[in-house]
Design a protein around this motif. Structure first.
Motif, PDB file in Angstrom:
ATOM      1  N   VAL A  71       0.824  -1.213  -0.050  1.00  0.00           N
ATOM      2  CA  VAL A  71       0.129   0.136  -0.114  1.00  0.00           C
ATOM      3  C   VAL A  71       0.785   1.076   0.123  1.00  0.00           C
ATOM      4  CG1 VAL A  71      -1.780   1.262   1.294  1.00  0.00           C
ATOM      5  CG2 VAL A  71      -1.848  -0.946   1.128  1.00  0.00           C
ATOM      6  N   ASP A  74      -3.363   5.625   0.010  1.00  0.00           N
ATOM      7  CA  ASP A  74      -4.700   4.864  -0.049  1.00  0.00           C
ATOM      8  C   ASP A  74      -5.021   3.879  -1.200  1.00  0.00           C
ATOM      9  OD1 ASP A  74      -4.925   6.823  -1.957  1.00  0.00           O
ATOM     10  OD2 ASP A  74      -7.010   7.483  -1.280  1.00  0.00           O
ATOM     11  N   ARG A  75      -3.915   3.919  -1.928  1.00  0.00           N
ATOM     12  CA  ARG A  75      -3.800   2.751  -3.151  1.00  0.00           C
ATOM     13  C   ARG A  75      -2.917   1.422  -2.718  1.00  0.00           C
ATOM     14  NH1 ARG A  75      -7.880   4.283  -6.211  1.00  0.00           N
ATOM     15  NH2 ARG A  75      -6.745   3.436  -7.945  1.00  0.00           N
ATOM     16  N   VAL A  76      -3.197   0.794  -3.806  1.00  0.00           N
ATOM     17  CA  VAL A  76      -2.589  -0.827  -3.575  1.00  0.00           C
ATOM     18  C   VAL A  76      -1.690  -1.122  -4.904  1.00  0.00           C
ATOM     19  CG1 VAL A  76      -2.881  -3.279  -3.395  1.00  0.00           C
ATOM     20  CG2 VAL A  76      -4.436  -1.829  -2.355  1.00  0.00           C
ATOM     21  N   ASP A  95      -0.715  -0.007 -10.578  1.00  0.00           N
ATOM     22  CA  ASP A  95      -1.701   0.403  -9.623  1.00  0.00           C
ATOM     23  C   ASP A  95      -3.092  -0.827  -9.643  1.00  0.00           C
ATOM     24  OD1 ASP A  95      -3.876   1.169  -8.187  1.00  0.00           O
ATOM     25  OD2 ASP A  95      -3.729   3.481  -8.765  1.00  0.00           O
ATOM     26  N   THR A  97      -5.442  -1.048  -7.151  1.00  0.00           N
ATOM     27  CA  THR A  97      -6.468  -0.775  -6.181  1.00  0.00           C
ATOM     28  C   THR A  97      -7.785  -1.304  -6.580  1.00  0.00           C
ATOM     29  OG1 THR A  97      -5.160   1.246  -5.390  1.00  0.00           O
ATOM     30  CG2 THR A  97      -7.450   0.991  -4.788  1.00  0.00           C
ATOM     31  N   ASP A  98      -8.007  -0.969  -7.884  1.00  0.00           N
ATOM     32  CA  ASP A  98      -9.400  -1.273  -8.297  1.00  0.00           C
ATOM     33  C   ASP A  98      -9.619  -2.922  -8.388  1.00  0.00           C
ATOM     34  OD1 ASP A  98     -10.132   1.478  -8.409  1.00  0.00           O
ATOM     35  OD2 ASP A  98      -9.780   1.387 -10.489  1.00  0.00           O
ATOM     36  N   THR A 100      -7.687  -5.175  -6.804  1.00  0.00           N
ATOM     37  CA  THR A 100      -7.950  -5.678  -5.274  1.00  0.00           C
ATOM     38  C   THR A 100      -9.292  -5.482  -4.816  1.00  0.00           C
ATOM     39  OG1 THR A 100      -5.583  -5.146  -5.275  1.00  0.00           O
ATOM     40  CG2 THR A 100      -6.942  -5.610  -3.170  1.00  0.00           C
TER      41      THR A 100
END
Length: 532
Positions: A71, A74-76, A95, A97-98, A100
């Motif tokens: 992380v 606030d993103r993975v 990225d 995030t979406d 995940t």
């Protein structure tokens, strides 16, 4: 910045495509210092300046030689390393995030589906209301909450309260208005959102002993068939996450399955109670024993799953000690519940006609008229018998209405047919019948039976009738037996003959003049009594 000596495609100058790439990328030398960073990586890691140690500018997971996820903000991101010829490493940060989040949503949806499938399997495995409530409470505590109340239908309403350690049955002896949304849930209204329910307003009686404080609560109806079957109350402790919209959705889906299962169990219990009450009136009665007469009967429906059928028998004792008692054995066309319904009507009609039991033909005519006036198209055969005791003998007056002739087994083994004939009832407007009188001496037995015995198919090929001749031979072997032993033997032999072949309803009734000694009445007058 000068371009580093790399693959021609890997140029790291400020004006190169690498520097303007939409994906963050860092070049780390073999000593662990930042050698270069493109524009997107500088936005993500402002301290990632050339010469800065990577340990001071990037999270610790960004190391090694294999792809790794972590992380940033606030993103993975998933970091993919590319080894460089001089021993350095170029990290590309993708990225995820979406992706995940989508995977997390999919995992939760899969877990929810598995939970609901488990709930459906367990709930639909029982048609017992109490058992369904227990299963629902345990599943709710296992997957949805720290404590659960399952409120069932009825008055007073049964409840099952569950925590991880305790399962308790009780009755709801508090007003539902004490719990916000419970009254509405019991009436089937949509649930009140959990965020509107103040945990501090939960009454103490709703909190299981030793549970502690309530952090959040959900109250949802248990929808059944057309009407709600109860309500589900879920409690979580402050240490547990508050109920989210997704949790409430899962609770509603679970409650829908619980409600259907409980409604089905309740309907089954109601139908079973009604069926049992109605069937009780259609079952063959316990025989009323007559003074100085041995009587026994056996009945077996055509199907092992049925309790009632078209064969029947009844004994109506006389009001006076020396009067005639009425014995009836009959067979309604067909089998199963429909035949049993007509059987019940015939028995009720004959009971109403008992005042004229001395006139068999008149009884049959009135019964025939009653059957013709109904919507039933079935007919019936039967034998009426008036039984009375005279000294050591038993006298019978028998009238057949289209039925198989009664057989008399004498004490010496002779088998005689009673010469009575008549029309079946419920088929023609006019019927005729001829009565016959029989005297049974001590040890003699008169046997009334239905065609379920004579028409039982069996034998080597399973197609031969048991037949009247075989029945006569069986009865001859039973000469002198008590009535109960005789009917048991007849039923057993017929059942053995039929084996597993489909069969009809079966009924047999025996009337025996017992062997005994006469006890002279006081003064030498009157019929006296007899020992068994």
């Amino acid at each position: 910045m000068t371009s580093l000596h790399r693959d021609p495609q890997l140029l790291v100058g400020d004006e190169t495509p690498w520097h303007a790439a939409a994906v963050p990328s860092l070049v780390i030398d073999r000593l662990g210092a930042v050698e270069a960073a493109n524009a997107r990586s500088r936005e993500l890691l402002p301290a990632a300046l050339p010469g800065a140690p990577i340990a001071d500018t990037a999270p610790g997971w960004l190391s090694g030689t294999s792809p790794v996820s972590g992380v940033l903000g606030d993103r993975v991101f998933t970091a993919h390393p590319v080894r460089l010829p001089d021993g350095g490493t170029c990290w590309w940060l993708i990225d995820d995030t979406d992706v995940t989040a989508a995977r997390s949503d999919l995992d939760r949806a899969r877990a929810r589906t598995e939970f609901l499938t488990e709930a459906s399997d367990e709930l639909l495995g029982s048609l017992n209301l109490q058992r369904c409530m227990e299963i629902a409470a345990r599943l709710a505590v296992r997957h949805l909450a720290d404590a659960a109340w399952v409120v069932g239908p009825g008055e007073p309403q049964p409840v099952v309260v569950a925590t991880a350690d305790v399962l308790q049955h009780d009755l709801l002896d508090h007003p539902p208005e004490d719990v916000l949304g419970l009254r509405e849930a019991l009436l089937g209204f949509p649930p009140v959102p959990s965020r509107w329910l103040d945990p501090s307003g939960v009454p103490r009686w709703l909190v299981p002993e030793g549970f502690g404080e309530v952090g959040s609560v959900v109250v949802t109806p248990l929808p059944g068939h057309a009407v709600a079957t109860g309500a589900l109350i879920l409690l979580r402790r402050p240490a547990s996450p508050r109920f989210s919209g997704e949790d409430e959705g899962a609770a509603r889906l679970f409650a829908a399955r619980v409600g259907v299962a409980m409604s089905a169990a309740r309907m089954f219990a109601q139908q079973a109670s009604v069926t049992d009450t109605l069937t009780r009136e259609l079952l063959p009665p316990v025989l009323h024993q007559l003074p100085g007469v041995e009587m026994a009967a056996r009945y077996r429906p055509a199907s092992d799953t049925d309790r009632v059928g078209g064969d029947f028998y009844d004994v109506h004792p006389s009001d006076t000690e020396d009067g005639e008692s009425l014995v009836v054995l009959g067979d309604v066309c067909g089998k199963g519940l429909e035949a049993a319904v007509l059987t019940g009507r015939i028995r009720s009609t004959l009971r109403a006609l008992l005042p004229m039991a001395a006139d068999h033909l008149r009884m049959l005519q009135l019964l025939n008229s009653a059957l013709l006036s109904t919507e039933h198209t079935r007919f019936a055969t039967m034998v009426l018998g008036s039984v009375s005791r005279h000294h050591a003998d038993v006298r019978l007056r028998l009238t057949s209405a289209g039925h198989l002739p009664p057989l008399v087994v004498r004490g010496d083994g002779r088998v005689e047919e009673v010469p009575t004939r008549g029309s079946l009832v419920g088929a023609m407007t006019e019927i005729e019948a001829e009565s016959a009188e029989v005297v049974l001496g001590p040890g003699d037995t008169c046997v009334l039976y239905t065609d379920g015995i004579t028409e039982a198919r069996g034998g080597p090929f399973g197609t031969d009738f048991f037949g009247e001749d075989r029945l006569r031979r069986t009865l001859a072997e039973c000469a002198g037996m008590p009535a109960d032993a005789l009917v048991e033997r007849v039923q057993m032999v017929a059942a053995e003959w039929a084996g597993r072949s489909p069969s009809d309803d079966l009924a047999v009734l025996a009337i025996t003049a017992p062997r005994g000694q006469h006890l002279t009445a006081v003064g030498g007058h009157g019929p006296g009594r007899y020992t068994a």
